[in-house]
Design a protein around this motif. Structure first.
Motif, PDB file in Angstrom:
ATOM      1  N   ILE A  31       4.692  -1.784  -0.442  1.00  0.00           N
ATOM      2  CA  ILE A  31       5.516  -2.996  -1.094  1.00  0.00           C
ATOM      3  C   ILE A  31       5.701  -3.970  -0.013  1.00  0.00           C
ATOM      4  O   ILE A  31       6.004  -3.640   1.523  1.00  0.00           O
ATOM      5  CB  ILE A  31       6.796  -2.805  -1.427  1.00  0.00           C
ATOM      6  N   ALA A  32       4.857  -5.232   0.209  1.00  0.00           N
ATOM      7  CA  ALA A  32       5.007  -6.191   0.982  1.00  0.00           C
ATOM      8  C   ALA A  32       5.377  -7.671   0.800  1.00  0.00           C
ATOM      9  O   ALA A  32       5.474  -7.764  -0.433  1.00  0.00           O
ATOM     10  CB  ALA A  32       3.692  -6.198   1.723  1.00  0.00           C
ATOM     11  N   ASN A  33       5.524  -8.650   1.475  1.00  0.00           N
ATOM     12  CA  ASN A  33       5.908  -9.890   0.979  1.00  0.00           C
ATOM     13  C   ASN A  33       4.858 -10.846   1.303  1.00  0.00           C
ATOM     14  O   ASN A  33       4.111 -10.799   2.638  1.00  0.00           O
ATOM     15  CB  ASN A  33       7.386 -10.251   1.376  1.00  0.00           C
ATOM     16  N   MET A  34       4.837 -12.182   0.727  1.00  0.00           N
ATOM     17  CA  MET A  34       4.080 -13.147   1.350  1.00  0.00           C
ATOM     18  C   MET A  34       4.491 -13.672   2.750  1.00  0.00           C
ATOM     19  O   MET A  34       3.727 -14.019   3.676  1.00  0.00           O
ATOM     20  CB  MET A  34       4.000 -14.412   0.185  1.00  0.00           C
ATOM     21  N   LEU A  63      -0.649 -10.438   6.135  1.00  0.00           N
ATOM     22  CA  LEU A  63      -0.825 -10.016   4.874  1.00  0.00           C
ATOM     23  C   LEU A  63      -2.102  -9.428   4.610  1.00  0.00           C
ATOM     24  O   LEU A  63      -2.438  -8.162   4.290  1.00  0.00           O
ATOM     25  CB  LEU A  63      -0.420 -10.907   3.493  1.00  0.00           C
ATOM     26  N   ARG A  64      -3.212 -10.264   4.993  1.00  0.00           N
ATOM     27  CA  ARG A  64      -4.427  -9.991   4.971  1.00  0.00           C
ATOM     28  C   ARG A  64      -4.974  -8.885   5.952  1.00  0.00           C
ATOM     29  O   ARG A  64      -5.573  -7.746   5.404  1.00  0.00           O
ATOM     30  CB  ARG A  64      -5.300 -11.249   5.453  1.00  0.00           C
ATOM     31  N   ASN A  65      -4.449  -8.747   6.949  1.00  0.00           N
ATOM     32  CA  ASN A  65      -4.391  -7.525   8.024  1.00  0.00           C
ATOM     33  C   ASN A  65      -3.800  -6.424   7.126  1.00  0.00           C
ATOM     34  O   ASN A  65      -4.494  -5.282   7.470  1.00  0.00           O
ATOM     35  CB  ASN A  65      -3.800  -7.992   9.251  1.00  0.00           C
ATOM     36  N   LEU A 123      -6.235  -2.991   6.060  1.00  0.00           N
ATOM     37  CA  LEU A 123      -5.986  -1.608   6.533  1.00  0.00           C
ATOM     38  C   LEU A 123      -5.500  -0.532   5.736  1.00  0.00           C
ATOM     39  O   LEU A 123      -5.999   0.395   5.494  1.00  0.00           O
ATOM     40  CB  LEU A 123      -4.651  -1.860   7.540  1.00  0.00           C
ATOM     41  N   ILE A 124      -4.607  -1.090   4.623  1.00  0.00           N
ATOM     42  CA  ILE A 124      -4.325  -0.124   3.603  1.00  0.00           C
ATOM     43  C   ILE A 124      -5.429   0.008   2.494  1.00  0.00           C
ATOM     44  O   ILE A 124      -5.667   1.114   2.009  1.00  0.00           O
ATOM     45  CB  ILE A 124      -2.922  -0.567   2.773  1.00  0.00           C
ATOM     46  N   ARG A 125      -6.291  -1.042   2.187  1.00  0.00           N
ATOM     47  CA  ARG A 125      -7.328  -1.149   1.381  1.00  0.00           C
ATOM     48  C   ARG A 125      -7.064  -0.577  -0.114  1.00  0.00           C
ATOM     49  O   ARG A 125      -7.731   0.130  -0.475  1.00  0.00           O
ATOM     50  CB  ARG A 125      -8.630  -0.380   1.877  1.00  0.00           C
ATOM     51  N   ILE A 179      -2.454 -15.340  -4.253  1.00  0.00           N
ATOM     52  CA  ILE A 179      -3.421 -14.300  -4.130  1.00  0.00           C
ATOM     53  C   ILE A 179      -4.224 -14.310  -5.438  1.00  0.00           C
ATOM     54  O   ILE A 179      -5.543 -14.119  -5.245  1.00  0.00           O
ATOM     55  CB  ILE A 179      -2.628 -13.011  -4.207  1.00  0.00           C
ATOM     56  N   ILE A 180      -3.953 -14.731  -6.602  1.00  0.00           N
ATOM     57  CA  ILE A 180      -5.005 -14.663  -7.851  1.00  0.00           C
ATOM     58  C   ILE A 180      -5.407 -15.906  -8.081  1.00  0.00           C
ATOM     59  O   ILE A 180      -6.572 -15.951  -8.080  1.00  0.00           O
ATOM     60  CB  ILE A 180      -4.103 -14.033  -8.889  1.00  0.00           C
ATOM     61  N   ASP A 181      -4.527 -17.055  -8.380  1.00  0.00           N
ATOM     62  CA  ASP A 181      -4.992 -18.168  -8.836  1.00  0.00           C
ATOM     63  C   ASP A 181      -4.087 -19.223  -8.584  1.00  0.00           C
ATOM     64  O   ASP A 181      -2.862 -19.020  -8.928  1.00  0.00           O
ATOM     65  CB  ASP A 181      -5.424 -18.208 -10.284  1.00  0.00           C
ATOM     66  N   PRO A 182      -4.195 -20.545  -7.861  1.00  0.00           N
ATOM     67  CA  PRO A 182      -3.157 -21.263  -7.671  1.00  0.00           C
ATOM     68  C   PRO A 182      -2.607 -21.890  -9.046  1.00  0.00           C
ATOM     69  O   PRO A 182      -1.486 -22.517  -9.053  1.00  0.00           O
ATOM     70  CB  PRO A 182      -4.064 -22.503  -6.992  1.00  0.00           C
TER      71      PRO A 182
END
Ligand code: URA
Length: 195
Positions: A85-88, A111-113, A117-119, A134-137
């Motif tokens: 679990i992470a956040n923006m 978050l990208r990193n 790493l988690i893939r 992440i999905i669509d603006p």
């Protein structure tokens, strides 16, 4: 910053804990990096820490977090075992306002990193802020929750934010349906989440 400057979550965590990239650094108590299994196939992404998260340094530990943990347990998922679990944004926006686009811009490479790493095979966006980023603006949670999207070989779904479910419990059955769809997708494409 390129997309993968840190080669392990621990290295990345050390960097993020000292981050001063935006104004949120000035008012935070703790950075909330993220929690869970680094080998998780399913990643949940919230918006940003609230008061309890800021005090404890862990995502989703308030009332919304307790609801999230219950919903996860229904489909045999837990932060201790098989998800991450992470956040923006990693620091609390004052008075729990939405993170500003500029604050999200400062934080998004972290978050990208984490994703690199988690893939994860599946990303679940909790609420509008992460789904739009992440999905669509133009993502609309009320209309598009539970729909699967594919981005770079990763399946993605947006669903209701737990805090929104506490405010509008009428949406809880729809959110549970989304979690059942998630369970089906895990059975379909994941290899070690349920084993
Ligand atoms: N809301 C979020 O989006 N994230 C948290 O970690 C807590 C509350």
């Amino acid at each position: 910053m390129s997309n993968l400057p840190y080669q392990s979550l621990e290295e990345l965590r050390c960097e993020v804990l000292n981050c001063q990239r935006c104004e949120l650094a000035k008012t935070r108590t703790n950075v909330v990096f993220g929690v869970g299994n680094p080998q998780a196939e399913v990643l949940f992404v919230g918006e940003g820490p609230g008061e309890n998260e800021d005090l404890q340094g862990e995502p989703f530990v308030g009332r919304g977090g307790q609801l999230l943990d219950k919903m996860l347990a229904v489909i045999d998922l837990s932060r201790e075992k098989n998800i991450y679990i992470a956040n923006m944004v990693k620091c609390r926006p004052p008075k729990n306002r939405d993170p500003l686009p500029a604050e999200q811009d400062c934080c998004i490479d972290y978050l990208r990193n984490q994703v690199a790493l988690i893939r994860p095979k599946i990303i679940v966006c909790l609420g509008r802020i992460s789904a739009c980023r992440i999905i669509d603006p133009n993502f609309k949670v009320t209309k598009q929750h539970g729909e699967w999207f594919s981005r770079n070989g990763v399946f993605m779904m947006g669903t209701f934010h737990p805090a929104a479910l506490l405010r509008s419990p009428v949406n809880k059955p729809a959110a549970f349906d989304d979690f059942l769809k998630l369970r089906d997708k895990i059975h379909e494409i994941c290899t070690h989440t349920y084993f």
